[in-house]
Design a protein around this motif. Structure first.
Motif, PDB file in Angstrom:
ATOM      1  N   GLN A  98       0.843  -1.188   0.000  1.00  0.00           N
ATOM      2  CA  GLN A  98       0.000   0.000   0.000  1.00  0.00           C
ATOM      3  C   GLN A  98       0.883   1.244   0.000  1.00  0.00           C
ATOM      4  OE1 GLN A  98      -2.881   0.122   3.108  1.00  0.00           O
ATOM      5  NE2 GLN A  98      -3.789   2.013   2.410  1.00  0.00           N
ATOM      6  N   LEU A  99       0.500   2.242  -0.794  1.00  0.00           N
ATOM      7  CA  LEU A  99       1.248   3.493  -0.842  1.00  0.00           C
ATOM      8  C   LEU A  99       0.834   4.352   0.341  1.00  0.00           C
ATOM      9  CD1 LEU A  99       0.978   4.284  -4.656  1.00  0.00           C
ATOM     10  CD2 LEU A  99       2.810   3.119  -3.438  1.00  0.00           C
ATOM     11  N   THR A 100       1.806   4.692   1.174  1.00  0.00           N
ATOM     12  CA  THR A 100       1.541   5.524   2.344  1.00  0.00           C
ATOM     13  C   THR A 100       2.606   6.602   2.447  1.00  0.00           C
ATOM     14  OG1 THR A 100       2.898   4.258   3.881  1.00  0.00           O
ATOM     15  CG2 THR A 100       0.606   3.505   3.590  1.00  0.00           C
ATOM     16  N   ASP A 101       2.371   7.561   3.324  1.00  0.00           N
ATOM     17  CA  ASP A 101       3.338   8.626   3.572  1.00  0.00           C
ATOM     18  C   ASP A 101       4.620   8.097   4.202  1.00  0.00           C
ATOM     19  OD1 ASP A 101       1.814  10.687   2.539  1.00  0.00           O
ATOM     20  OD2 ASP A 101       0.833  11.108   4.446  1.00  0.00           O
ATOM     21  N   LEU A 102       4.589   6.900   4.728  1.00  0.00           N
ATOM     22  CA  LEU A 102       5.770   6.340   5.372  1.00  0.00           C
ATOM     23  C   LEU A 102       6.814   5.876   4.360  1.00  0.00           C
ATOM     24  CD1 LEU A 102       4.034   4.270   8.197  1.00  0.00           C
ATOM     25  CD2 LEU A 102       5.044   6.561   8.344  1.00  0.00           C
ATOM     26  N   LEU A 103       6.404   5.650   3.115  1.00  0.00           N
ATOM     27  CA  LEU A 103       7.330   5.193   2.085  1.00  0.00           C
ATOM     28  C   LEU A 103       8.165   6.352   1.556  1.00  0.00           C
ATOM     29  CD1 LEU A 103       4.983   2.871  -0.014  1.00  0.00           C
ATOM     30  CD2 LEU A 103       6.710   2.178   1.633  1.00  0.00           C
ATOM     31  N   VAL A 121       7.970   4.500  -3.504  1.00  0.00           N
ATOM     32  CA  VAL A 121       6.702   4.729  -4.213  1.00  0.00           C
ATOM     33  C   VAL A 121       6.896   4.499  -5.710  1.00  0.00           C
ATOM     34  CG1 VAL A 121       4.975   6.464  -4.831  1.00  0.00           C
ATOM     35  CG2 VAL A 121       5.764   6.289  -2.467  1.00  0.00           C
ATOM     36  N   GLU A 136       7.138   0.808  -6.456  1.00  0.00           N
ATOM     37  CA  GLU A 136       5.824   0.160  -6.380  1.00  0.00           C
ATOM     38  C   GLU A 136       4.965   0.507  -7.598  1.00  0.00           C
ATOM     39  OE1 GLU A 136       2.556  -2.107  -5.209  1.00  0.00           O
ATOM     40  OE2 GLU A 136       4.675  -2.218  -4.698  1.00  0.00           O
TER      41      GLU A 136
END
Length: 125
Positions: free
Chosen positions: A2-7, A12, A15
């Motif tokens: 899942q694309l999140t702000d943590l990546l 990103v 992915e």
């Protein structure tokens, strides 16, 4: 994934490249075939699938060729309406014009009664 702000930005891109490759393979297309259909170079498609940076127009062309352009519209809407903003708009009603900087309004108030030494602004009115 899942694309999140943590990546990180790099994670990103990797992915996104993996997902684009998966869509290409589901269509049973080679990189050369999809690149030609999208109007981009094969090397550009390879960079995209590896998660490397490319021009944004190349990504748009590729998403259009894959039939995924509408996904960008869902991912990046024109505006995000916050519930509190909508409640405020309903409470106040629809604005007909902007108030502006208020310069004219300030001058209009002072024209009513000029300020005098010893008077505090707004006191006794």
């Amino acid at each position: 994934m899942q694309l999140t702000d943590l990546l990180t930005n790099e994670a990103v891109l990797v992915e996104l490249g993996r997902r684009l490759e998966r869509h290409r393979l589901q269509r049973n297309q080679t990189q050369a075939e999809l690149a030609e259909e999208a109007g981009i170079g094969r090397a550009t498609l390879q960079r995209l699938e590896r998660g490397q940076s490319v021009q944004s127009v190349s990504l748009v062309k590729l998403m259009r060729a894959l039939g995924l352009l509408e996904a960008l519209d869902a991912a990046l809407p024109e505006a995000i309406e916050l519930p509190i903003v909508e409640l405020d708009r309903q409470r106040r009603g629809t604005r007909q014009r902007a108030r502006g900087s208020g310069r004219r309004a300030r001058h209009a108030k002072t024209a009513e009664r000029p300020w005098r030494w010893g008077e505090e602004p707004g006191a006794g009115r």
